[in-house]
Write a protein that holds these residues in place. Structure first.
Motif, PDB file in Angstrom:
ATOM      1  N   PRO A 130     -24.447 -50.852 -29.691  1.00 17.11           N
ATOM      2  CA  PRO A 130     -23.625 -51.804 -30.458  1.00 17.11           C
ATOM      3  C   PRO A 130     -23.549 -53.171 -29.782  1.00 17.11           C
ATOM      4  O   PRO A 130     -23.819 -53.319 -28.578  1.00 17.11           O
ATOM      5  CB  PRO A 130     -22.242 -51.134 -30.474  1.00 17.11           C
ATOM      6  N   ASP A 131     -23.153 -54.161 -30.544  1.00 16.50           N
ATOM      7  CA  ASP A 131     -22.887 -55.493 -29.996  1.00 16.50           C
ATOM      8  C   ASP A 131     -21.748 -55.410 -28.969  1.00 16.50           C
ATOM      9  O   ASP A 131     -20.845 -54.571 -29.079  1.00 16.50           O
ATOM     10  CB  ASP A 131     -22.468 -56.460 -31.105  1.00 16.50           C
ATOM     11  N   ASP A 132     -21.805 -56.285 -27.962  1.00 17.71           N
ATOM     12  CA  ASP A 132     -20.690 -56.463 -27.012  1.00 17.71           C
ATOM     13  C   ASP A 132     -20.267 -55.122 -26.386  1.00 17.71           C
ATOM     14  O   ASP A 132     -19.080 -54.803 -26.329  1.00 17.71           O
ATOM     15  CB  ASP A 132     -19.485 -57.091 -27.722  1.00 17.71           C
ATOM     16  N   HIS A 133     -21.222 -54.377 -25.881  1.00 21.84           N
ATOM     17  CA  HIS A 133     -20.961 -52.992 -25.470  1.00 21.84           C
ATOM     18  C   HIS A 133     -20.883 -52.793 -23.955  1.00 21.84           C
ATOM     19  O   HIS A 133     -20.088 -51.984 -23.481  1.00 21.84           O
ATOM     20  CB  HIS A 133     -22.054 -52.102 -26.049  1.00 21.84           C
ATOM     21  N   PHE A 134     -21.707 -53.520 -23.195  1.00 21.20           N
ATOM     22  CA  PHE A 134     -21.823 -53.256 -21.756  1.00 21.20           C
ATOM     23  C   PHE A 134     -21.199 -54.376 -20.929  1.00 21.20           C
ATOM     24  O   PHE A 134     -21.299 -55.556 -21.271  1.00 21.20           O
ATOM     25  CB  PHE A 134     -23.295 -53.097 -21.349  1.00 21.20           C
ATOM     26  N   ASP A 135     -20.582 -53.988 -19.818  1.00 17.11           N
ATOM     27  CA  ASP A 135     -20.040 -54.964 -18.864  1.00 17.11           C
ATOM     28  C   ASP A 135     -21.135 -55.570 -17.994  1.00 17.11           C
ATOM     29  O   ASP A 135     -21.052 -56.737 -17.602  1.00 17.11           O
ATOM     30  CB  ASP A 135     -19.001 -54.290 -17.956  1.00 17.11           C
ATOM     31  N   VAL A 136     -22.130 -54.757 -17.659  1.00 19.03           N
ATOM     32  CA  VAL A 136     -23.229 -55.175 -16.785  1.00 19.03           C
ATOM     33  C   VAL A 136     -24.525 -54.582 -17.329  1.00 19.03           C
ATOM     34  O   VAL A 136     -24.553 -53.424 -17.752  1.00 19.03           O
ATOM     35  CB  VAL A 136     -23.014 -54.694 -15.331  1.00 19.03           C
TER      36      VAL A 136
END
Length: 251
Positions: A130-136
């Motif tokens: 999904p969009d905007d899913h991972f911190d790093v």
């Protein structure tokens, strides 16, 4: 008929159809997967462990975060991230190559790492998240094998959270000409011979040497990341620029 440059790309020093590169690169990593960790230690004299440690340190990963280790191969970074994020966090070890992914899964399970690591076969150009899913997001020694680097970088930006960071660890351009000459000699005269002796695969390591030379240098990659939408992009040369760690943010 004149060749359409948009339909071709580099496979080492060869020019090939874009749709063929994925299978050609796949063949390389199918061949080297079983000996990949051994060859990494031999090729870099163990220094790759320091490069990866610096990548982990630069990630500022924290407990509970969600991290994507892209082109994660045999899982060196994923194993360390798993311990950092803890049971509240999640690490996704993703690789386009099933053989490498299976070696990574077996290695981490043998280390007792279970529960917070998922394994996903994925193409960096079309990430199934999904969009905007991972911190790093990290990609270590994988970007040079991607067919469309611009598309892959935009895909990474899409799945990264606002405030998140991308770290690209990759072979690059040595800063000093004498080091560059010595590195060329090593890469094209010694490295393939090592591949033949240790992995019984001289040709794959010839390709790997060529792919390093065809990869964008430090400033070019920085510009590619900026063009894809990353901000505050910078890089750190390591081992005289043989390797560079690029970092970019999504705001």
């Amino acid at each position: 008929m004149k060749e359409n440059p948009q339909e071709t790309t580099h496979f080492g020093y060869q020019t090939v159809d874009k749709e063929k590169k994925v299978s050609l690169v796949g063949g390389v990593f199918d061949s080297v997967a079983a000996k990949y960790d051994v060859m990494n230690d031999v090729m870099s004299f163990g220094i790759h462990r320091l490069w990866k440690r610096q990548t982990i340190d630069s990630s500022a990963a924290r407990k509970g975060q969600r991290i994507l280790d892209l082109a994660g191969g045999t899982g060196d970074l994923a194993a360390r991230f798993s311990r950092i994020v803890g049971p509240e966090g999640q690490v996704v070890l993703a690789d386009i190559n099933a053989s490498m992914l299976e070696v990574g899964r077996t290695k981490l399970q043998d280390m007792g790492i279970v529960g917070n690591v998922d394994y996903v076969q994925a193409n960096a150009e079309e990430l199934p998240f999904p969009d905007d899913h991972f911190d790093v997001i990290t990609i270590a020694f994988g970007l040079r094998n991607v067919t469309d680097k611009d598309k892959a970088l935009r895909s990474m930006l899409r799945v990264l959270k606002p405030g998140g960071r991308l770290l690209v660890l990759e072979f690059s351009k040595p800063e000093q000409e004498l080091l560059n000459q010595a590195y060329d000699f090593y890469s094209f005269n010694i490295l393939p011979q090592m591949g033949g002796l240790i992995a019984n695969d001289k040709e794959s390591y010839q390709y790997l040497a060529e792919s390093i030379r065809m990869h964008p240098d430090q400033e070019t990659l920085k510009n590619l990341m900026q063009a894809a939408g990353f901000e505050n992009v910078d890089y750190q040369n390591m081992t005289g620029g043989i390797v560079a760690l690029h970092r970019g943010f999504k705001f």
